[in-house]
Design a protein around this motif. Structure first.
Motif, PDB file in Angstrom:
ATOM      1  N   THR A 319      -2.738   9.331  -8.702  1.00 18.43           N
ATOM      2  CA  THR A 319      -4.044   8.139  -8.191  1.00 18.43           C
ATOM      3  C   THR A 319      -4.530   7.146  -8.831  1.00 18.43           C
ATOM      4  O   THR A 319      -4.708   5.791  -9.517  1.00 18.43           O
ATOM      5  CB  THR A 319      -4.334   8.017  -6.558  1.00 18.43           C
ATOM      6  OG1 THR A 319      -2.960   8.266  -5.640  1.00 18.43           O
ATOM      7  CG2 THR A 319      -4.568   6.640  -5.985  1.00 18.43           C
ATOM      8  N   SER A 343       0.534   0.557  -6.108  1.00 10.44           N
ATOM      9  CA  SER A 343       1.808   1.428  -5.619  1.00 10.44           C
ATOM     10  C   SER A 343       1.696   2.584  -7.054  1.00 10.44           C
ATOM     11  O   SER A 343       1.682   2.228  -7.933  1.00 10.44           O
ATOM     12  CB  SER A 343       2.589   0.541  -4.693  1.00 10.44           C
ATOM     13  OG  SER A 343       2.470   0.488  -4.400  1.00 10.44           O
ATOM     14  N   LYS A 350       7.211   6.337  -2.671  1.00 13.85           N
ATOM     15  CA  LYS A 350       6.513   5.459  -2.875  1.00 13.85           C
ATOM     16  C   LYS A 350       5.156   5.381  -1.568  1.00 13.85           C
ATOM     17  O   LYS A 350       5.550   5.656  -0.922  1.00 13.85           O
ATOM     18  CB  LYS A 350       6.736   4.178  -3.118  1.00 13.85           C
ATOM     19  CG  LYS A 350       5.868   3.376  -3.205  1.00 13.85           C
ATOM     20  CD  LYS A 350       7.121   2.121  -4.280  1.00 13.85           C
ATOM     21  CE  LYS A 350       7.703   2.126  -5.520  1.00 13.85           C
ATOM     22  NZ  LYS A 350       6.929   2.993  -6.938  1.00 13.85           N
ATOM     23  N   THR A 352       1.217   2.679  -1.351  1.00 14.66           N
ATOM     24  CA  THR A 352       1.002   1.350  -1.661  1.00 14.66           C
ATOM     25  C   THR A 352      -1.090   1.691  -0.783  1.00 14.66           C
ATOM     26  O   THR A 352      -0.802   2.571   0.098  1.00 14.66           O
ATOM     27  CB  THR A 352       1.267   0.436  -1.126  1.00 14.66           C
ATOM     28  OG1 THR A 352       2.428   0.283  -1.612  1.00 14.66           O
ATOM     29  CG2 THR A 352       0.352  -1.152  -1.808  1.00 14.66           C
ATOM     30  N   ARG A 354      -3.304  -0.243   0.557  1.00 14.89           N
ATOM     31  CA  ARG A 354      -3.399  -1.262   1.081  1.00 14.89           C
ATOM     32  C   ARG A 354      -5.207  -2.105   0.513  1.00 14.89           C
ATOM     33  O   ARG A 354      -5.710  -1.957   1.022  1.00 14.89           O
ATOM     34  CB  ARG A 354      -3.501  -1.425   3.033  1.00 14.89           C
ATOM     35  CG  ARG A 354      -2.120  -0.457   3.199  1.00 14.89           C
ATOM     36  CD  ARG A 354      -1.845  -0.972   4.362  1.00 14.89           C
ATOM     37  NE  ARG A 354      -3.044  -1.496   6.517  1.00 14.89           N
ATOM     38  CZ  ARG A 354      -2.868  -1.444   6.529  1.00 14.89           C
ATOM     39  NH1 ARG A 354      -1.637  -1.910   6.931  1.00 14.89           N
ATOM     40  NH2 ARG A 354      -3.732  -1.443   7.353  1.00 14.89           N
ATOM     41  N   SER A 360      -4.183   4.303   2.178  1.00 16.01           N
ATOM     42  CA  SER A 360      -3.319   4.132   1.448  1.00 16.01           C
ATOM     43  C   SER A 360      -1.629   4.577   2.837  1.00 16.01           C
ATOM     44  O   SER A 360      -2.174   4.420   4.228  1.00 16.01           O
ATOM     45  CB  SER A 360      -2.848   5.606   0.467  1.00 16.01           C
ATOM     46  OG  SER A 360      -2.026   7.025   1.229  1.00 16.01           O
ATOM     47  N   THR A 361      -0.824   4.231   2.367  1.00 17.05           N
ATOM     48  CA  THR A 361       0.256   4.253   3.019  1.00 17.05           C
ATOM     49  C   THR A 361       0.884   5.765   3.053  1.00 17.05           C
ATOM     50  O   THR A 361       2.598   5.735   3.477  1.00 17.05           O
ATOM     51  CB  THR A 361       1.662   3.674   2.949  1.00 17.05           C
ATOM     52  OG1 THR A 361       2.200   3.372   1.683  1.00 17.05           O
ATOM     53  CG2 THR A 361       0.825   1.972   3.297  1.00 17.05           C
TER      54      THR A 361
END
Length: 403
Positions: A319, A343, A350, A352, A354, A360-361
């Motif tokens: 990241t 992303s 995958k 993302t 936010r 993060s997701t």
């Protein structure tokens, strides 16, 4: 090329002491990252985590680095103490000139680093700290979080808990920010899904000092139908052992944060509980191409399987690399702008980051514990995408301070 922070050193990863060694002439290490974690306080998680980020840095630099510049990591041990983490952060920024800070394990430590980042205006990517406060009530422009938060994991677990016939619940959690936050949000989400549940007992043993027998006895005395567990590490081992001896788990459902992570499940061996609903990481049964690629690289380098900490460390630095590449700068405001909405692909698919709350997701696996061949494992599991367990933008605006 990114703005060069230092061309005095050539080692692509500097670990443990935070000291920087002289490099052979002609080599450059261009972008310094400050990494802080509780290595001496919880090695079961942080050692695999360190191996994960070392693998990521090796891959990043081998593939051309950050727009041609290499990453240097200066790593420090906070000993699980917020004050030590802030001291380390200040040394990394003021003395070592790092572009950003990353890491953290305990939630109270993560909050201390986040507060430092806010006041010193330096980007902080929290890898492990799970408290919701880090991105909501105490969220700030400069702090981002990778792992699924307490809210996200509680939402995953409450979804399963609501399907149980249990009405009377008891809870046990370490008495510090992480445990308090996890219990609070689980209660809220379960009551929302199933209004008739009631919580009849709470146990708050100090972190690292649980009296498993006394806790098990107190919970049993409340005669709950189900138990929420937030204990982990050596405390989890004590709780499981003493609870099993006293029959606490017989004919009772247990829902448990983190217990399916190999860091905490493997030490239980054949004593692992069966049928607990948990979040975790069944590394041995995740067969997606992305995970297989990561696992093979990790096993080839370290001759051992990955742990969840391994994934966290690996994705944390992947990241960071994507943020730096997108920013084309090491100026903090450029890094923050690049991080919002970014992303990337991970061993879990995958994710993302936010923009609305800097969460993060990244998701988690939810399943049940079992014992196979004398070892604790996860069965009947499913990967839950973190994006499906986050509140709406409108709700986040109520939870998070603006600015």
């Amino acid at each position: 090329m990114l703005k060069t922070l230092s061309r005095l050193f050539a080692i692509s990863t500097l670990v443990g002491t935070g000291l920087v060694a002289s490099a052979p002439a002609g080599l450059a290490a261009d972008i310094k990252i400050g990494e802080i974690n509780s290595y001496s306080a919880l090695p079961a998680f942080t050692e695999p985590y360190r191996k994960g980020w070392q693998l990521a840095v090796e891959e990043i630099n081998a593939s051309g680095g950050i727009n041609g510049d290499k990453l240097v990591v200066i790593s420090k041990d906070d000993g699980g103490k917020p004050a030590a983490a802030v001291t380390a952060a200040n040394e990394l920024v003021a003395r070592d000139g790092v572009a950003l800070i990353t890491g953290g394990f305990f939630s109270n430590v993560g909050l201390a680093i986040a507060d430092y980042a806010k006041h010193k205006k330096v980007l902080y990517l929290a890898g492990e700290p799970l408290t919701d406060a880090i991105t909501w009530s105490e969220g700030n422009k400069y702090t981002f979080r990778l792992r699924p938060s307490n809210y996200m994991q509680a939402a995953m677990l409450a979804e399963q808990a609501a399907k149980l016939p249990a009405k009377r619940w008891a809870t046990v959690a370490p008495n510090y920010e992480y445990g308090q936050s996890a219990v609070k949000v689980f209660k809220e989400l379960l009551k929302k899904a199933k209004p008739d549940v009631e919580f009849v007992a709470e146990q708050w043993p100090p972190l690292g000092k649980i009296d498993g027998g006394a806790v098990a006895q107190a919970l049993a005395a409340a005669k709950p139908d189900a138990i929420l567990n937030v204990e982990f590490g050596a405390d989890l081992v004590q709780f499981v052992r003493e609870g099993t001896t006293r029959g606490l788990f017989k004919d009772r459902s247990v829902v448990s944060f983190l217990t399916g992570e190999p860091e905490y499940l493997e030490p239980l061996k054949a004593e692992a509980p069966e049928g607990w609903i948990v979040t975790g990481y069944p590394w041995y049964a995740v067969d997606t191409p992305e995970h297989q690629t990561f696992m093979k690289a990790y096993e080839a380098k370290y001759d051992q399987h990955p742990y969840l900490g391994s994934v966290v460390g690996y994705v944390e630095f992947k990241t960071i690399a994507e943020i730096l590449k997108k920013a084309k700068s090491t100026e903090t405001d450029d890094l923050v702008a690049a991080a919002e909405g970014i992303s990337l692909d991970t061993p879990f698919g995958k994710i993302t980051m936010r923009a609305i709350d800097h969460q993060s997701t990244l998701g988690a696996f939810v399943g049940k514990t079992a014992v196979k061949d004398g070892k604790g494992v996860m069965v009947d599991f499913k990967y839950e995408d973190g994006a499906n367990y986050l509140p709406s933008d409108a709700e986040v605006k109520k939870l998070r301070p603006q600015g």
